[in-house]
Design a protein around this motif. Structure first.
Motif, short mmCIF file in Angstrom:
data_model
loop_
_atom_site.label_atom_id
_atom_site.label_comp_id
_atom_site.label_asym_id
_atom_site.label_seq_id
_atom_site.Cartn_x
_atom_site.Cartn_y
_atom_site.Cartn_z
N ALA A 124 0.84 -1.20 0.00
CA ALA A 124 0.00 0.00 0.00
C ALA A 124 0.87 1.26 0.00
N ARG A 125 1.94 1.26 0.81
CA ARG A 125 2.85 2.41 0.88
C ARG A 125 3.55 2.59 -0.47
N GLU A 126 4.03 1.51 -1.04
CA GLU A 126 4.78 1.60 -2.29
C GLU A 126 3.90 2.03 -3.46
N GLN A 127 2.63 1.68 -3.40
CA GLN A 127 1.71 2.04 -4.49
C GLN A 127 0.86 3.26 -4.15
N ARG A 128 1.34 4.07 -3.24
CA ARG A 128 0.61 5.26 -2.80
C ARG A 128 0.23 6.16 -3.96
N GLY A 129 1.00 6.15 -5.03
CA GLY A 129 0.71 6.99 -6.20
C GLY A 129 -0.61 6.65 -6.86
N MET A 130 -1.16 5.47 -6.55
CA MET A 130 -2.45 5.07 -7.11
C MET A 130 -3.61 5.47 -6.20
N ALA A 131 -3.32 5.97 -5.02
CA ALA A 131 -4.36 6.26 -4.02
C ALA A 131 -5.45 7.19 -4.55
N GLY A 132 -5.08 8.23 -5.26
CA GLY A 132 -6.07 9.18 -5.75
C GLY A 132 -6.41 8.99 -7.22
N ALA A 133 -6.04 7.84 -7.77
CA ALA A 133 -6.27 7.61 -9.20
C ALA A 133 -7.76 7.53 -9.51
N SER A 134 -8.11 8.04 -10.66
CA SER A 134 -9.51 8.00 -11.11
C SER A 134 -9.91 6.56 -11.45
N ASP A 135 -11.19 6.33 -11.50
CA ASP A 135 -11.69 5.01 -11.90
C ASP A 135 -11.22 4.66 -13.31
N GLU A 136 -11.15 5.67 -14.17
CA GLU A 136 -10.72 5.44 -15.55
C GLU A 136 -9.25 4.99 -15.59
N LEU A 137 -8.40 5.65 -14.79
CA LEU A 137 -6.99 5.28 -14.75
C LEU A 137 -6.83 3.88 -14.17
N ARG A 138 -7.58 3.57 -13.13
CA ARG A 138 -7.52 2.23 -12.53
C ARG A 138 -7.94 1.15 -13.54
N ALA A 139 -9.00 1.44 -14.29
CA ALA A 139 -9.48 0.47 -15.29
C ALA A 139 -8.45 0.31 -16.41
N GLU A 140 -7.87 1.42 -16.85
CA GLU A 140 -6.86 1.35 -17.90
C GLU A 140 -5.63 0.57 -17.42
N HIS A 153 4.08 -12.81 -16.39
CA HIS A 153 4.29 -12.43 -14.98
C HIS A 153 3.76 -11.02 -14.76
N VAL A 154 3.65 -10.68 -13.49
CA VAL A 154 3.15 -9.37 -13.09
C VAL A 154 4.08 -8.27 -13.61
N PHE A 155 3.50 -7.11 -13.92
CA PHE A 155 4.28 -5.93 -14.29
C PHE A 155 4.95 -5.44 -13.02
N LEU A 156 6.28 -5.45 -13.00
CA LEU A 156 7.03 -5.05 -11.83
C LEU A 156 7.71 -3.72 -12.09
N ILE A 157 7.43 -2.78 -11.19
CA ILE A 157 8.05 -1.46 -11.27
C ILE A 157 8.26 -0.96 -9.85
N CYS A 158 9.33 -0.23 -9.65
CA CYS A 158 9.54 0.41 -8.36
C CYS A 158 8.56 1.58 -8.31
N ALA A 159 7.43 1.36 -7.64
CA ALA A 159 6.33 2.32 -7.64
C ALA A 159 6.52 3.46 -6.66
N THR A 160 7.46 3.33 -5.75
CA THR A 160 7.68 4.36 -4.73
C THR A 160 7.96 5.70 -5.40
N GLY A 161 7.14 6.69 -5.05
CA GLY A 161 7.32 8.04 -5.57
C GLY A 161 6.74 8.29 -6.96
N ARG A 162 6.12 7.27 -7.55
CA ARG A 162 5.55 7.44 -8.89
C ARG A 162 4.05 7.67 -8.80
#
Length: 169
Positions: free
Chosen positions: A86-102, A116-125
């Motif tokens: 949850a902390r690492e993916q904080r950048g998705m916290a305020g994402a719109s429904d459209e962005l989440r669906a995309e 495999h899963v898309f792996l990215i260092c999400a911290t700060g993105r």
């Protein structure tokens, strides 16, 4: 002047193998990676631990890399009750429904392409930055993508190890 190691590094260095292995598993799901780090304890500095992590990540076999990736949830869907994802993916916290669906659609297309899963260092993105990254990376060859995934995993492991050794400060 000598500086003492952070309390978390001292704890890690002096903990039992099973406790240290459990802590490392929270950082990276690859048992090969964890075993490599355990083999070099004690670490004099955080930098030495991070360097060992970099080496272990670079040396992961394809199966060990797959095991490491299996420990990561898809972007936009952190594991319920897991404060780390949850902390690492904080950048998705305020994402719109459209962005989440995309992002969900892109994640599924990426998984279909690479297995495999898309792996990215999400911290700060931001959510948009992560979406843009998957859009670009889905065009990579499997070999290119394995190299990118290894780099991203190394970044994630470094962030998590740093948090581990500085816990309680």
């Amino acid at each position: 002047m000598t500086t003492d190691p952070p309390p978390g590094l001292t704890r890690f260095n002096t903990s039992s193998d099973s406790a240290a292995r459990a802590a490392l598993h929270e950082v990276c799901a690859s048992t090969a990676w964890g075993s490599a780090l355990l083999a070099h304890r004690p670490y004099a500095t955080t930098d030495a631990l991070l360097a060992a992590s970099d080496t272990a990540t670079a040396e992961l076999t394809a199966d060990a890399l797959a095991a490491a990736m299996a420990g990561h949830p898809p972007i936009g869907r952190p594991k319920p009750g897991d404060p780390t994802s949850a902390r690492e993916q904080r950048g998705m916290a305020g994402a719109s429904d459209e962005l989440r669906a995309e992002l969900l659609d892109l994640n599924l297309a990426y998984q279909d392409r690479f297995g495999h899963v898309f792996l990215i260092c999400a911290t700060g993105r931001t959510g948009e930055q992560m979406r843009d990254a998957v859009r670009i990376r889905i065009g990579n060859s499997p070999e290119q993508e394995r190299a990118v995934v290894r780099t991203e995993l190394g970044k994630i492991n470094r962030i998590r190890l740093t948090r581990l050794v500085h816990a309680g400060e």
